[in-house]
Scaffold this motif. Sequence first.
Motif, PDB file in Angstrom:
ATOM      1  N   ILE A  38      91.570 104.861  -6.444  1.00  0.00           N
ATOM      2  CA  ILE A  38      92.173 103.528  -6.451  1.00  0.00           C
ATOM      3  C   ILE A  38      93.615 103.592  -5.962  1.00  0.00           C
ATOM      4  N   THR A  39      94.349 104.594  -6.430  1.00  0.00           N
ATOM      5  CA  THR A  39      95.751 104.739  -6.009  1.00  0.00           C
ATOM      6  C   THR A  39      95.840 104.983  -4.514  1.00  0.00           C
ATOM      7  N   ILE A  41      93.693 104.092  -2.185  1.00  0.00           N
ATOM      8  CA  ILE A  41      93.336 102.884  -1.442  1.00  0.00           C
ATOM      9  C   ILE A  41      94.460 101.857  -1.521  1.00  0.00           C
ATOM     10  N   GLN A  42      95.081 101.724  -2.701  1.00  0.00           N
ATOM     11  CA  GLN A  42      96.196 100.792  -2.834  1.00  0.00           C
ATOM     12  C   GLN A  42      97.330 101.143  -1.872  1.00  0.00           C
ATOM     13  N   GLN A  43      97.535 102.434  -1.638  1.00  0.00           N
ATOM     14  CA  GLN A  43      98.604 102.866  -0.755  1.00  0.00           C
ATOM     15  C   GLN A  43      98.322 102.544   0.705  1.00  0.00           C
ATOM     16  N   CYS A  44      97.067 102.175   0.993  1.00  0.00           N
ATOM     17  CA  CYS A  44      96.762 101.724   2.356  1.00  0.00           C
ATOM     18  C   CYS A  44      97.440 100.393   2.655  1.00  0.00           C
ATOM     19  N   SER A  45      97.788  99.665   1.571  1.00  0.00           N
ATOM     20  CA  SER A  45      98.481  98.387   1.716  1.00  0.00           C
ATOM     21  C   SER A  45      97.703  97.474   2.649  1.00  0.00           C
ATOM     22  N   ARG A  46      98.271  97.099   3.767  1.00  0.00           N
ATOM     23  CA  ARG A  46      97.611  96.195   4.699  1.00  0.00           C
ATOM     24  C   ARG A  46      96.937  96.998   5.806  1.00  0.00           C
ATOM     25  N   LEU A  47      95.613  96.941   5.834  1.00  0.00           N
ATOM     26  CA  LEU A  47      94.828  97.721   6.791  1.00  0.00           C
ATOM     27  C   LEU A  47      94.345  96.801   7.904  1.00  0.00           C
ATOM     28  N   TYR A  48      94.940  96.944   9.095  1.00  0.00           N
ATOM     29  CA  TYR A  48      94.486  96.163  10.245  1.00  0.00           C
ATOM     30  C   TYR A  48      93.225  96.818  10.806  1.00  0.00           C
ATOM     31  N   THR A  49      92.149  96.065  10.840  1.00  0.00           N
ATOM     32  CA  THR A  49      90.853  96.646  11.183  1.00  0.00           C
ATOM     33  C   THR A  49      90.334  96.208  12.537  1.00  0.00           C
ATOM     34  N   HIS A 102      96.285  94.803  -4.238  1.00  0.00           N
ATOM     35  CA  HIS A 102      95.807  94.502  -5.592  1.00  0.00           C
ATOM     36  C   HIS A 102      94.425  95.097  -5.847  1.00  0.00           C
ATOM     37  N   PHE A 103      94.060  96.118  -5.072  1.00  0.00           N
ATOM     38  CA  PHE A 103      92.784  96.802  -5.277  1.00  0.00           C
ATOM     39  C   PHE A 103      92.755  97.426  -6.675  1.00  0.00           C
ATOM     40  N   SER A 104      91.608  97.295  -7.379  1.00  0.00           N
ATOM     41  CA  SER A 104      91.518  97.799  -8.753  1.00  0.00           C
ATOM     42  C   SER A 104      90.083  98.204  -9.068  1.00  0.00           C
ATOM     43  N   THR A 105      89.843  98.536 -10.330  1.00  0.00           N
ATOM     44  CA  THR A 105      88.492  98.908 -10.761  1.00  0.00           C
ATOM     45  C   THR A 105      87.508  97.760 -10.559  1.00  0.00           C
ATOM     46  N   LYS A 106      88.000  96.528 -10.479  1.00  0.00           N
ATOM     47  CA  LYS A 106      87.110  95.389 -10.236  1.00  0.00           C
ATOM     48  C   LYS A 106      86.466  95.464  -8.857  1.00  0.00           C
ATOM     49  N   ASN A 107      87.058  96.251  -7.966  1.00  0.00           N
ATOM     50  CA  ASN A 107      86.536  96.382  -6.611  1.00  0.00           C
ATOM     51  C   ASN A 107      85.599  97.572  -6.462  1.00  0.00           C
ATOM     52  N   ILE A 108      85.272  98.238  -7.570  1.00  0.00           N
ATOM     53  CA  ILE A 108      84.415  99.414  -7.512  1.00  0.00           C
ATOM     54  C   ILE A 108      83.218  99.233  -8.433  1.00  0.00           C
ATOM     55  N   ARG A 109      82.047  99.476  -7.899  1.00  0.00           N
ATOM     56  CA  ARG A 109      80.827  99.513  -8.704  1.00  0.00           C
ATOM     57  C   ARG A 109      80.225 100.898  -8.560  1.00  0.00           C
ATOM     58  N   ARG A 110      79.941 101.524  -9.717  1.00  0.00           N
ATOM     59  CA  ARG A 110      79.417 102.883  -9.675  1.00  0.00           C
ATOM     60  C   ARG A 110      78.172 102.974 -10.520  1.00  0.00           C
ATOM     61  N   SER A 111      77.149 103.610  -9.964  1.00  0.00           N
ATOM     62  CA  SER A 111      75.908 103.854 -10.685  1.00  0.00           C
ATOM     63  C   SER A 111      75.477 105.287 -10.408  1.00  0.00           C
ATOM     64  N   GLY A 112      75.747 106.173 -11.372  1.00  0.00           N
ATOM     65  CA  GLY A 112      75.422 107.590 -11.166  1.00  0.00           C
ATOM     66  C   GLY A 112      76.216 108.159 -10.017  1.00  0.00           C
ATOM     67  N   LYS A 113      75.514 108.706  -9.042  1.00  0.00           N
ATOM     68  CA  LYS A 113      76.177 109.300  -7.890  1.00  0.00           C
ATOM     69  C   LYS A 113      76.510 108.276  -6.801  1.00  0.00           C
ATOM     70  N   ILE A 118      83.874  97.098  -3.069  1.00  0.00           N
ATOM     71  CA  ILE A 118      83.910  95.681  -2.723  1.00  0.00           C
ATOM     72  C   ILE A 118      85.282  95.386  -2.125  1.00  0.00           C
ATOM     73  N   LEU A 119      85.326  95.144  -0.845  1.00  0.00           N
ATOM     74  CA  LEU A 119      86.592  94.958  -0.150  1.00  0.00           C
ATOM     75  C   LEU A 119      87.252  93.643  -0.558  1.00  0.00           C
ATOM     76  N   PRO A 120      88.578  93.610  -0.636  1.00  0.00           N
ATOM     77  CA  PRO A 120      89.274  92.322  -0.785  1.00  0.00           C
ATOM     78  C   PRO A 120      88.934  91.418   0.389  1.00  0.00           C
ATOM     79  N   ASP A 121      89.048  90.117   0.177  1.00  0.00           N
ATOM     80  CA  ASP A 121      88.727  89.177   1.252  1.00  0.00           C
ATOM     81  C   ASP A 121      89.583  89.467   2.477  1.00  0.00           C
ATOM     82  N   PRO A 122      88.979  89.475   3.669  1.00  0.00           N
ATOM     83  CA  PRO A 122      89.756  89.721   4.891  1.00  0.00           C
ATOM     84  C   PRO A 122      90.680  88.549   5.181  1.00  0.00           C
TER      85      PRO A 122
END
Length: 222
Positions: A38-39, A41-49, A102-113, A118-122
């Motif tokens: 998470i840290t 990804i947060q440091q990516c700040s604004r990612l122009y894609t 503002h990326f956080s644990t709310k943007n991650i879903r994990r099931s086992g491996k 879940i990307l923030p809105d573009p």
Amino acid sequence: MKKLLLLPFVSALVIGCSSTQKRAGATDVDIDTLPVLITQIQQCSRLYTTEMRVHKIVTHDDQLQLRGTFLQKDFKIDVPMSNRKIAIPMDATLKAYIDFGHFSTKNIRRSGKKIEIILPDPQIVMTGSRIDHKNIRQYVSMTRSTFSDEELTQYEQQGRASIIASIPKIGMMDLARQNAAHMLIPMIRQMGFEENDITVAFRKEFKLEDLKSIIKVANIEK
């Protein structure tokens, strides 16, 4: 009658991250690694894609008409030799970016491996639009006045609105997601996840009605 014609566009993929850190030697997936991820990804700040350059030709034609009533019947007659036509080439640049501030644990879903990001809105920015004044083509009958600067500005605004409306059709959202995945997947693999177990997605499929909240217009060049 007003017509808006969208010509084929040229797209360029732009992947950039303001700051990333890599953790080497990770082999086992552990829940404690997620805060590190998470840290990072947060440091990516604004990612122009994604960047797209769109060429459009806006056309307009009109003719004077006589309107009135004769014997209680309405009539409408085209005035001979009163035609005006114009074709206006214009170019616009669109850029898509994702803000991970503002990326956080709310943007991650994990099931086992398996793990899903879940990307923030573009966000999409129209960074510029320009009329190619040298290649404007127009025909104006002798009885009509030429097109005014105000009319040209109005047609350019129509062209920009049409480009914005075409965004869902030209695949810009898909490109933004794919390029974000290319940036994030290597980072996630370093946490010990296998590539086949990683999914990168937006929270929803964005449609035309969503564009008002995610698109901005800046630095427009006339």
